[in-house]
Design a protein around this motif. Structure first.
Motif, PDB file in Angstrom:
ATOM      1  N   ALA A  39       0.696  -1.182   0.024  1.00 29.85           N
ATOM      2  CA  ALA A  39       0.118   0.204   0.195  1.00 29.85           C
ATOM      3  C   ALA A  39       0.744   1.226   0.082  1.00 29.85           C
ATOM      4  N   GLY A  40       0.479   2.187  -0.718  1.00 33.71           N
ATOM      5  CA  GLY A  40       1.284   3.543  -0.786  1.00 33.71           C
ATOM      6  C   GLY A  40       1.332   4.173   0.701  1.00 33.71           C
ATOM      7  N   ASP A  41       0.449   4.009   1.367  1.00 31.06           N
ATOM      8  CA  ASP A  41       0.317   4.603   2.732  1.00 31.06           C
ATOM      9  C   ASP A  41       0.917   3.683   3.792  1.00 31.06           C
ATOM     10  N   THR A  46       7.171  -1.034   7.525  1.00 34.64           N
ATOM     11  CA  THR A  46       6.669  -2.111   6.752  1.00 34.64           C
ATOM     12  C   THR A  46       7.270  -1.974   5.248  1.00 34.64           C
ATOM     13  N   ARG A  47       7.245  -0.768   4.929  1.00 33.00           N
ATOM     14  CA  ARG A  47       7.922  -0.415   3.533  1.00 33.00           C
ATOM     15  C   ARG A  47       9.322  -1.082   3.408  1.00 33.00           C
ATOM     16  N   LEU A  61       7.862  -6.293  -6.551  1.00 32.60           N
ATOM     17  CA  LEU A  61       7.245  -5.619  -5.723  1.00 32.60           C
ATOM     18  C   LEU A  61       6.466  -4.322  -6.378  1.00 32.60           C
ATOM     19  N   VAL A  62       5.177  -4.060  -6.193  1.00 32.08           N
ATOM     20  CA  VAL A  62       4.448  -3.079  -6.767  1.00 32.08           C
ATOM     21  C   VAL A  62       3.740  -2.121  -5.707  1.00 32.08           C
ATOM     22  N   GLU A  63       3.729  -0.700  -5.865  1.00 29.22           N
ATOM     23  CA  GLU A  63       3.023  -0.330  -4.456  1.00 29.22           C
ATOM     24  C   GLU A  63       1.858   0.479  -5.551  1.00 29.22           C
ATOM     25  N   VAL A  64       0.606   0.283  -4.802  1.00 29.99           N
ATOM     26  CA  VAL A  64      -0.538   0.535  -5.309  1.00 29.99           C
ATOM     27  C   VAL A  64      -1.518   0.942  -4.154  1.00 29.99           C
ATOM     28  N   LYS A  91       1.092 -11.787 -13.022  1.00 30.89           N
ATOM     29  CA  LYS A  91       1.591 -11.317 -14.257  1.00 30.89           C
ATOM     30  C   LYS A  91       0.738 -10.160 -14.658  1.00 30.89           C
ATOM     31  N   LYS A  92      -0.685 -10.629 -14.466  1.00 34.17           N
ATOM     32  CA  LYS A  92      -1.911  -9.697 -15.002  1.00 34.17           C
ATOM     33  C   LYS A  92      -1.965  -8.515 -13.849  1.00 34.17           C
ATOM     34  N   LEU A  93      -1.795  -8.851 -12.744  1.00 30.12           N
ATOM     35  CA  LEU A  93      -1.955  -7.824 -11.861  1.00 30.12           C
ATOM     36  C   LEU A  93      -0.932  -6.779 -11.888  1.00 30.12           C
ATOM     37  N   LYS A  94       0.528  -7.080 -12.193  1.00 32.26           N
ATOM     38  CA  LYS A  94       1.675  -6.307 -12.262  1.00 32.26           C
ATOM     39  C   LYS A  94       1.192  -5.223 -13.523  1.00 32.26           C
ATOM     40  N   GLU A  95       0.825  -6.020 -14.758  1.00 32.87           N
ATOM     41  CA  GLU A  95       0.427  -5.074 -15.820  1.00 32.87           C
ATOM     42  C   GLU A  95      -0.598  -3.939 -15.505  1.00 32.87           C
ATOM     43  N   LEU A  96      -1.910  -4.448 -14.635  1.00 35.26           N
ATOM     44  CA  LEU A  96      -2.674  -3.545 -14.487  1.00 35.26           C
ATOM     45  C   LEU A  96      -2.378  -2.320 -13.527  1.00 35.26           C
ATOM     46  N   ALA A  97      -1.383  -2.660 -12.704  1.00 37.56           N
ATOM     47  CA  ALA A  97      -0.904  -1.794 -11.735  1.00 37.56           C
ATOM     48  C   ALA A  97      -0.104  -0.824 -12.503  1.00 37.56           C
ATOM     49  N   GLU A  98       0.560  -1.242 -13.521  1.00 42.21           N
ATOM     50  CA  GLU A  98       1.576  -0.249 -14.248  1.00 42.21           C
ATOM     51  C   GLU A  98       0.568   0.402 -15.278  1.00 42.21           C
ATOM     52  N   GLU A  99      -0.343  -0.101 -15.672  1.00 48.52           N
ATOM     53  CA  GLU A  99      -1.294   0.854 -16.508  1.00 48.52           C
ATOM     54  C   GLU A  99      -1.955   1.736 -15.631  1.00 48.52           C
ATOM     55  N   GLU A 100      -2.545   1.304 -14.582  1.00 48.91           N
ATOM     56  CA  GLU A 100      -3.117   2.401 -13.721  1.00 48.91           C
ATOM     57  C   GLU A 100      -2.227   3.531 -13.221  1.00 48.91           C
ATOM     58  N   LYS A 101      -0.988   3.329 -12.967  1.00 52.66           N
ATOM     59  CA  LYS A 101      -0.172   4.426 -12.765  1.00 52.66           C
ATOM     60  C   LYS A 101       0.117   5.361 -13.685  1.00 52.66           C
TER      61      LYS A 101
END
Length: 104
Positions: A39-41, A46-47, A61-64, A91-101
């Motif tokens: 989580a971004g916050d 933890t980070r 690791l993706v921060e979303v 794989k799909k979650l990583k792609e979606l996370a990058e698209e949404e950023k």
């Protein structure tokens, strides 16, 4: 709700997601974690802990989003860290996370 959070909920229902610090640490040590979602916050401690674990065990690791939205997506109150244990979902979650950023 975005595609990312919808897929995260589906991943949880499929039993391919673990949440919470202890469960995620265990998944990392047992080498079942394929992707970490932070989580971004999330707190600095933890980070730092999970950035170090991700680097050491070579897990992406993706921060979303924030703790509330991650928790809501998986049917919990709040979640600072999640681990995906399935390569296809990861794989799909990583792609979606990058698209949404890019869209933010």
């Amino acid at each position: 709700m975005s595609k990312f959070y919808s897929l995260l909920g589906l991943c949880k229902k499929a039993g391919k997601l673990v949440g919470g610090e202890v469960a995620v640490e265990n998944a990392i040590r047992q080498k079942t974690a394929v992707l970490l979602i932070l989580a971004g916050d999330a707190s600095g401690n933890t980070r730092k802990k999970f950035n170090n674990s991700a680097a050491y065990y070579k897990i992406p690791l993706v921060e979303v989003g924030d703790k509330d939205s991650l928790g809501g997506a998986v049917g919990e109150e709040i979640r600072a860290i999640l681990a995906v244990t399935d390569a296809g979902f990861a794989k799909k979650l990583k792609e979606l996370a990058e698209e949404e950023k890019v869209m933010e």
